[in-house]
Design a protein around this motif. Structure first.
Motif, PDB file in Angstrom:
ATOM      1  N   PRO A 223      -4.790 -21.175  -4.256  1.00 28.57           N
ATOM      2  CA  PRO A 223      -4.508 -19.982  -5.050  1.00 28.57           C
ATOM      3  C   PRO A 223      -3.369 -19.155  -4.479  1.00 28.57           C
ATOM      4  CG  PRO A 223      -6.472 -19.652  -3.730  1.00 28.57           C
ATOM      5  CD  PRO A 223      -6.078 -21.094  -3.564  1.00 28.57           C
ATOM      6  N   ALA A 224      -2.659 -18.476  -5.362  1.00 28.87           N
ATOM      7  CA  ALA A 224      -1.555 -17.593  -4.977  1.00 28.87           C
ATOM      8  C   ALA A 224      -1.700 -16.271  -5.713  1.00 28.87           C
ATOM      9  CB  ALA A 224      -0.216 -18.249  -5.293  1.00 28.87           C
ATOM     10  N   LEU A 225      -1.096 -15.227  -5.155  1.00 28.39           N
ATOM     11  CA  LEU A 225      -1.196 -13.886  -5.738  1.00 28.39           C
ATOM     12  C   LEU A 225       0.135 -13.160  -5.603  1.00 28.39           C
ATOM     13  CD1 LEU A 225      -3.988 -11.253  -5.323  1.00 28.39           C
ATOM     14  CD2 LEU A 225      -1.676 -10.673  -4.578  1.00 28.39           C
ATOM     15  N   ILE A 226       0.538 -12.486  -6.664  1.00 35.51           N
ATOM     16  CA  ILE A 226       1.674 -11.566  -6.608  1.00 35.51           C
ATOM     17  C   ILE A 226       1.256 -10.262  -7.280  1.00 35.51           C
ATOM     18  CG2 ILE A 226       3.448 -13.370  -6.592  1.00 35.51           C
ATOM     19  CD1 ILE A 226       3.913 -12.804  -9.559  1.00 35.51           C
ATOM     20  N   GLY A 227       1.865  -9.164  -6.870  1.00 39.31           N
ATOM     21  CA  GLY A 227       1.526  -7.893  -7.477  1.00 39.31           C
ATOM     22  C   GLY A 227       2.280  -6.732  -6.842  1.00 39.31           C
ATOM     23  N   HIS A 228       2.063  -5.551  -7.388  1.00 41.50           N
ATOM     24  CA  HIS A 228       2.677  -4.322  -6.887  1.00 41.50           C
ATOM     25  C   HIS A 228       1.572  -3.409  -6.363  1.00 41.50           C
ATOM     26  CE1 HIS A 228       6.730  -4.572  -9.199  1.00 41.50           C
ATOM     27  NE2 HIS A 228       6.204  -5.781  -9.047  1.00 41.50           N
ATOM     28  N   LEU A 229       1.792  -2.827  -5.189  1.00 38.74           N
ATOM     29  CA  LEU A 229       0.849  -1.885  -4.612  1.00 38.74           C
ATOM     30  C   LEU A 229       1.517  -0.525  -4.449  1.00 38.74           C
ATOM     31  CD1 LEU A 229      -0.876  -3.930  -1.735  1.00 38.74           C
ATOM     32  CD2 LEU A 229      -1.635  -3.622  -4.101  1.00 38.74           C
ATOM     33  N   GLN A 230       0.880   0.481  -4.992  1.00 39.46           N
ATOM     34  CA  GLN A 230       1.348   1.852  -4.765  1.00 39.46           C
ATOM     35  C   GLN A 230       0.647   2.363  -3.505  1.00 39.46           C
ATOM     36  OE1 GLN A 230       0.335   5.288  -7.473  1.00 39.46           O
ATOM     37  NE2 GLN A 230       2.449   4.950  -8.101  1.00 39.46           N
ATOM     38  N   ILE A 231       1.440   2.736  -2.506  1.00 38.67           N
ATOM     39  CA  ILE A 231       0.867   3.111  -1.211  1.00 38.67           C
ATOM     40  C   ILE A 231       1.199   4.558  -0.868  1.00 38.67           C
ATOM     41  CG2 ILE A 231       0.936   0.736  -0.382  1.00 38.67           C
ATOM     42  CD1 ILE A 231       3.409   1.439   1.210  1.00 38.67           C
ATOM     43  N   GLU A 232       0.438   5.116   0.055  1.00 39.20           N
ATOM     44  CA  GLU A 232       0.589   6.523   0.417  1.00 39.20           C
ATOM     45  C   GLU A 232       1.825   6.775   1.270  1.00 39.20           C
ATOM     46  OE1 GLU A 232      -2.988   7.343   2.480  1.00 39.20           O
ATOM     47  OE2 GLU A 232      -4.253   7.427   0.677  1.00 39.20           O
ATOM     48  N   ASN A 233       2.101   5.883   2.206  1.00 32.33           N
ATOM     49  CA  ASN A 233       3.181   6.108   3.166  1.00 32.33           C
ATOM     50  C   ASN A 233       3.905   4.780   3.423  1.00 32.33           C
ATOM     51  OD1 ASN A 233       4.864   6.744   5.286  1.00 32.33           O
ATOM     52  ND2 ASN A 233       3.282   7.766   6.525  1.00 32.33           N
ATOM     53  N   MET A 234       5.193   4.708   3.031  1.00 31.38           N
ATOM     54  CA  MET A 234       5.950   3.477   3.188  1.00 31.38           C
ATOM     55  C   MET A 234       6.082   3.071   4.650  1.00 31.38           C
ATOM     56  SD  MET A 234       7.341   1.129   1.344  1.00 31.38           S
ATOM     57  CE  MET A 234       7.722   1.870  -0.253  1.00 31.38           C
ATOM     58  N   ALA A 235       6.046   4.040   5.555  1.00 32.45           N
ATOM     59  CA  ALA A 235       6.174   3.723   6.972  1.00 32.45           C
ATOM     60  C   ALA A 235       4.969   2.909   7.472  1.00 32.45           C
ATOM     61  CB  ALA A 235       6.321   5.000   7.794  1.00 32.45           C
ATOM     62  N   ARG A 236       3.845   3.010   6.791  1.00 36.37           N
ATOM     63  CA  ARG A 236       2.635   2.285   7.191  1.00 36.37           C
ATOM     64  C   ARG A 236       2.483   0.936   6.463  1.00 36.37           C
ATOM     65  NH1 ARG A 236      -2.187   3.981   6.101  1.00 36.37           N
ATOM     66  NH2 ARG A 236      -3.017   2.776   7.871  1.00 36.37           N
ATOM     67  N   TRP A 237       3.510   0.548   5.706  1.00 36.00           N
ATOM     68  CA  TRP A 237       3.422  -0.672   4.911  1.00 36.00           C
ATOM     69  C   TRP A 237       3.090  -1.921   5.741  1.00 36.00           C
ATOM     70  CZ3 TRP A 237       2.005  -3.065   0.961  1.00 36.00           C
ATOM     71  CH2 TRP A 237       2.494  -4.331   0.625  1.00 36.00           C
ATOM     72  N   PRO A 238       3.694  -2.145   6.909  1.00 34.42           N
ATOM     73  CA  PRO A 238       3.333  -3.349   7.684  1.00 34.42           C
ATOM     74  C   PRO A 238       1.840  -3.425   8.001  1.00 34.42           C
ATOM     75  CG  PRO A 238       5.360  -2.409   8.527  1.00 34.42           C
ATOM     76  CD  PRO A 238       4.820  -1.422   7.546  1.00 34.42           C
ATOM     77  N   ASP A 239       1.230  -2.281   8.350  1.00 33.13           N
ATOM     78  CA  ASP A 239      -0.204  -2.275   8.652  1.00 33.13           C
ATOM     79  C   ASP A 239      -1.036  -2.521   7.392  1.00 33.13           C
ATOM     80  OD1 ASP A 239       0.343  -1.740  11.313  1.00 33.13           O
ATOM     81  OD2 ASP A 239       0.273   0.437  11.017  1.00 33.13           O
ATOM     82  N   VAL A 240      -0.601  -1.906   6.281  1.00 33.71           N
ATOM     83  CA  VAL A 240      -1.314  -2.092   5.013  1.00 33.71           C
ATOM     84  C   VAL A 240      -1.241  -3.551   4.581  1.00 33.71           C
ATOM     85  CG1 VAL A 240      -1.360  -1.501   2.558  1.00 33.71           C
ATOM     86  CG2 VAL A 240      -0.943   0.292   4.266  1.00 33.71           C
TER      87      VAL A 240
ATOM     88  N   GLN B  81       4.756  -6.271  -3.591  1.00 36.68           N
ATOM     89  CA  GLN B  81       5.843  -5.301  -3.560  1.00 36.68           C
ATOM     90  C   GLN B  81       5.257  -3.896  -3.392  1.00 36.68           C
ATOM     91  OE1 GLN B  81       9.008  -5.596  -6.492  1.00 36.68           O
ATOM     92  NE2 GLN B  81       9.065  -3.370  -6.703  1.00 36.68           N
ATOM     93  N   PRO B  82       5.638  -3.182  -2.300  1.00 35.86           N
ATOM     94  CA  PRO B  82       5.098  -1.839  -2.105  1.00 35.86           C
ATOM     95  C   PRO B  82       5.902  -0.800  -2.885  1.00 35.86           C
ATOM     96  CG  PRO B  82       6.483  -2.421  -0.259  1.00 35.86           C
ATOM     97  CD  PRO B  82       6.470  -3.629  -1.166  1.00 35.86           C
ATOM     98  N   GLU B  83       5.223   0.222  -3.352  1.00 40.62           N
ATOM     99  CA  GLU B  83       5.867   1.313  -4.057  1.00 40.62           C
ATOM    100  C   GLU B  83       5.263   2.625  -3.579  1.00 40.62           C
ATOM    101  OE1 GLU B  83       5.135   0.520  -8.119  1.00 40.62           O
ATOM    102  OE2 GLU B  83       6.433  -1.254  -8.222  1.00 40.62           O
ATOM    103  N   THR B  84       6.082   3.657  -3.484  1.00 42.49           N
ATOM    104  CA  THR B  84       5.576   4.973  -3.107  1.00 42.49           C
ATOM    105  C   THR B  84       5.005   5.682  -4.316  1.00 42.49           C
ATOM    106  OG1 THR B  84       7.773   5.934  -3.404  1.00 42.49           O
ATOM    107  CG2 THR B  84       7.180   5.204  -1.176  1.00 42.49           C
ATOM    108  N   HIS B  85       4.274   6.753  -4.068  1.00 39.76           N
ATOM    109  CA  HIS B  85       3.582   7.474  -5.128  1.00 39.76           C
ATOM    110  C   HIS B  85       4.557   7.990  -6.176  1.00 39.76           C
ATOM    111  CE1 HIS B  85       0.402   9.642  -7.089  1.00 39.76           C
ATOM    112  NE2 HIS B  85       1.024  10.807  -6.922  1.00 39.76           N
ATOM    113  N   ASN B  86       5.765   8.381  -5.789  1.00 36.17           N
ATOM    114  CA  ASN B  86       6.723   8.951  -6.738  1.00 36.17           C
ATOM    115  C   ASN B  86       7.741   7.908  -7.213  1.00 36.17           C
ATOM    116  OD1 ASN B  86       8.122   8.563  -4.365  1.00 36.17           O
ATOM    117  ND2 ASN B  86       8.929  10.667  -4.215  1.00 36.17           N
ATOM    118  N   HIS B  87       7.360   6.603  -7.157  1.00 34.71           N
ATOM    119  CA  HIS B  87       8.250   5.499  -7.558  1.00 34.71           C
ATOM    120  C   HIS B  87       8.586   5.617  -9.047  1.00 34.71           C
ATOM    121  CE1 HIS B  87      10.071   1.535  -7.691  1.00 34.71           C
ATOM    122  NE2 HIS B  87       9.281   1.265  -8.744  1.00 34.71           N
TER     123      HIS B  87
END
Length: 304
Positions: free
Chosen positions: A261-278, A298-304
């Motif tokens: 199985p494979a997965l792709i998607g967009h995640l809206q995250i709180e803080n882009m600086a924490r993206w590696p940990d997320v 693909q990470p996106e910020t709240h105000n994307h």
């Protein structure tokens, strides 16, 4: 000075931390399929000739079924060769879908064969024809032995959606041989020729049931459906629970190859600086809870 484009092999390379899926199918032996193909094709010719000589629909339909089996095995063999080819600049996902495509085509051919058998059987129920019961019994008995041998060879080889489709065809053909044996014995002992089309219809229904499962599975895979073992809604809910993730959208889950199985998607995250940990937490959760290793997000910020 312009930069040279990257090679296809470099672009398809998986680095540390990437998914383990290699876009190719390795290590499958074609020996079992080749042996099964040779045995099936040889006896299909013998059975077809004797079927017309004895005027047995059960034997003719069994010969047609074995011919379809031979085609299925040939396509399976060809598909496994194709599936071993690595990804290229024009086929970035590789050729692993060739197996599912061959299984889908095989299943459609089986459906056409079933329709023909039922049509011919219906005509013979209305207008019975003389059948050489003794010849039918002997040839069908040999056919059953051949089918058992072929099924044994296939069951011992490495399994894939395509070899399973071929095995279903062979097992269905074994039922056809058993029905032909019964038809030959009954006709030889009692002279009741209508048993020939009746048993042909019975076997066709059994074949139809088995073929429908392979057809449904291969169609679902070719249409990039969500793998049966994965709950799409639960995956989305679990992604949303990962600390640092606000919401999930544009989420897609499918099989790169059967069982991968494979997965792709967009995640809206709180803080882009924490993206590696997320991302690390997301990947660990998807692998542990859902068995999904091939992940592209693909990470996106709240105000994307």
């Amino acid at each position: 000075m312009s930069q040279q484009p990257a090679s296809s092999a470099h672009l398809h390379a998986h680095l540390d931390g990437d998914a383990r899926h290699a876009h190719t199918i390795e290590g499958r032996s074609q020996g079992a399929l080749a042996i099964a193909l040779g045995l099936t094709l040889l006896f299909a010719v013998i059975e077809a000739v004797t079927g017309f000589m004895s005027n047995s629909l059960a034997l003719i339909s069994d010969a047609g079924h074995m011919t379809t089996d031979a085609a299925a095995l040939g396509l399976a063999l060809m598909a496994q060769f194709i599936a071993k080819r690595p990804p290229s600049a024009r086929h970035s996902f590789g050729f692993v879908r060739a197996e599912a495509l061959a299984a889908f085509v095989n299943s459609l051919a089986m459906l056409l064969l079933v329709c023909w058998i039922v049509y011919e059987a219906g005509k013979r129920l209305v207008h019975p024809e003389a059948v050489g019961g003794g010849i039918v019994f002997v040839v069908a008995s040999i056919g059953a032995a051949i089918n058992i041998l072929v099924a044994w060879v296939l069951s011992r080889g490495e399994q894939s959606i395509n070899t399973r489709a071929a095995l279903v065809n062979v097992l269905g053909d074994l039922l056809g041989s058993i029905a032909a044996i019964a038809a030959g014995a009954i006709i030889h002992l009692t002279g009741w020729v209508r048993i020939d089309p009746i048993l042909s219809i019975f076997v066709s229904l059994l074949i139809l049931r088995s073929t429908a499962g392979i057809l449904r599975e291969s169609y679902h895979f070719l249409m990039e459906g969500v793998p049966a073992q994965i709950d799409y809604l639960q995956v989305g809910a679990d992604l949303g629970k990962v600390p640092g993730v606000i919401s999930v959208h544009d989420l897609h889950v499918w099989d790169m190859s059967p069982g991968e199985p494979a997965l792709i998607g967009h995640l809206q995250i709180e803080n882009m600086a924490r993206w590696p940990d997320v991302l690390q937490a997301v990947r660990a959760m998807l692998l542990d809870k859902h068995g999904i290793d091939h992940v592209t997000l693909q990470p996106e910020t709240h105000n994307h």
